[in-house]
Scaffold this active site. Structure first.
Site, PDB file in Angstrom:
ATOM      1  N   HIS A 182      20.683  -9.293 -57.252  1.00 12.22           N
ATOM      2  CA  HIS A 182      20.327  -8.740 -55.936  1.00 12.22           C
ATOM      3  C   HIS A 182      20.718  -7.267 -55.887  1.00 12.22           C
ATOM      4  O   HIS A 182      21.757  -6.867 -56.404  1.00 12.22           O
ATOM      5  CB  HIS A 182      21.035  -9.520 -54.823  1.00 12.22           C
ATOM      6  CG  HIS A 182      20.475  -9.187 -53.468  1.00 12.22           C
ATOM      7  ND1 HIS A 182      20.778  -8.013 -52.813  1.00 12.22           N
ATOM      8  CD2 HIS A 182      19.609  -9.856 -52.672  1.00 12.22           C
ATOM      9  CE1 HIS A 182      20.114  -7.988 -51.666  1.00 12.22           C
ATOM     10  NE2 HIS A 182      19.398  -9.092 -51.557  1.00 12.22           N
TER      11      HIS A 182
ATOM     12  N   GLU B 269      11.496  -7.760 -55.032  1.00 10.67           N
ATOM     13  CA  GLU B 269      12.178  -7.390 -53.791  1.00 10.67           C
ATOM     14  C   GLU B 269      12.466  -5.888 -53.814  1.00 10.67           C
ATOM     15  O   GLU B 269      13.505  -5.445 -54.320  1.00 10.67           O
ATOM     16  CB  GLU B 269      13.481  -8.187 -53.625  1.00 10.67           C
ATOM     17  CG  GLU B 269      14.147  -7.927 -52.292  1.00 10.67           C
ATOM     18  CD  GLU B 269      15.252  -8.933 -51.981  1.00 10.67           C
ATOM     19  OE1 GLU B 269      14.966  -9.916 -51.280  1.00 10.67           O
ATOM     20  OE2 GLU B 269      16.383  -8.728 -52.442  1.00 10.67           O
TER      21      GLU B 269
HETATM   22  P1  PGA Z   1      16.053  -9.086 -45.526  1.00 11.74           P
HETATM   23  O1  PGA Z   1      16.925  -9.355 -46.835  1.00 11.74           O
HETATM   24  O2  PGA Z   1      15.165 -10.269 -45.341  1.00 11.74           O
HETATM   25  O3  PGA Z   1      17.079  -8.933 -44.415  1.00 11.74           O
HETATM   26  O4  PGA Z   1      15.281  -7.824 -45.763  1.00 11.74           O
HETATM   27  C1  PGA Z   1      16.350  -9.898 -47.986  1.00 11.74           C
HETATM   28  C2  PGA Z   1      17.314  -9.860 -49.114  1.00 11.74           C
HETATM   29  O5  PGA Z   1      18.156  -8.940 -49.155  1.00 11.74           O
HETATM   30  O6  PGA Z   1      17.274 -10.735 -50.011  1.00 11.74           O
END
Ligand code: PGA
Length: 229
Positions: free
Chosen positions: A80, A148
């Site tokens: 992450h 992401e």
């Molecule tokens: P968010 O976070 O949905 O608040 O943008 C997603 C993540 O960090 O995995």
């Protein structure tokens, strides 16, 4: 059970076990992976975790894959951007992936560029090749990949066309490395309003949800949306 996967990433929330229990009861559903902070895993019997260390032994403060497995965890977030930002390296991510695969668990590998920029491809290639170094094709096939983009976390989601184009890039990188093109998750400000747009796309197999997963009503609506698709 929803055909598309929802993964709730609670991050360092909520503050008390009581709140964690209430949130978990509201959100726990077949086809949903809930990743609470590690301190709540045992009580909640949650199936997801936010991080792992690659081995047990003399590693103060860490949690090993076997410990998570023993508690019933099946899926673990790896790489992450909030962990990369505090110094987690691609080499460490690589060790975590391998340790989880060895333990028979499913890593959810998060990949994405830090800023909205033309350098996206460089980041995707760099992260995927370094994170997967020495991982076999069989191993890679067991990993869930999530695009992401860091700039879309906790702000506003990337637009669908950009997400699909990034996913295609990731698929072609993996195709070159391993000869397969997996479907991918998307993460970054997914909420009840935009979830269906992402999940309706055939190549998007689910979503990683941060902020909206802390709102029980909203997340329940999202489960319903995912179930109906
Ligand atoms: P968010 O976070 O949905 O608040 O943008 C997603 C993540 O960090 O995995």
């Amino acid at each position: 059970m929803p055909h598309k996967l929802l993964i709730a990433n609670w991050k360092a929330n909520p503050e008390s076990p009581e709140e964690a229990r209430a949130l978990f009861e509201a959100e726990n559903n077949p086809g949903v992976i809930i990743c609470p902070p590690a301190v709540y895993l045992e009580e909640l019997h949650a199936n997801g975790a936010q991080d792992v260390f690659w081995e047990g032994g003399a590693h103060t403060g860490e949690v090993s894959p076997e410990m998570l497995k023993e508690l019933g965890v099946t899926h673990v977030l790896v790489g992450h951007s909030e962990r990369r930002a505090i110094g987690e390296t691609d080499e460490q991510i690589n060790q975590k992936l391998k340790a989880l695969l060895n333990a028979g668990m499913t890593p959810v590998l998060l990949i994405g560029e830090p800023e909205k920029s033309a350098a996206r491809s460089d980041y995707l290639i760099d992260q995927l090749t370094r994170d997967l170094e020495g991982v076999s094709a069989d191993g890679a096939a067991k990993i869930m990949f999530c695009y992401e983009p860091v700039w879309a976390i906790g702000t506003h989601a990337a637009n669908l066309d950009d997400v699909v184009s990034a996913i295609h890039e990731m698929q072609s990188i993996l195709d070159k490395m391993y000869g397969f093109k997996p479907s991918m998750l998307y993460g970054g400000s997914v909420n009840e309003k935009n979830l269906a747009d992402f999940l309706n796309h055939p190549e998007i197999s689910g979503a990683v949800v941060g902020g909206a997963s802390l709102k029980a009503e909203e997340f329940k609506n999202m489960i319903e949306i995912a179930t109906k698709l």
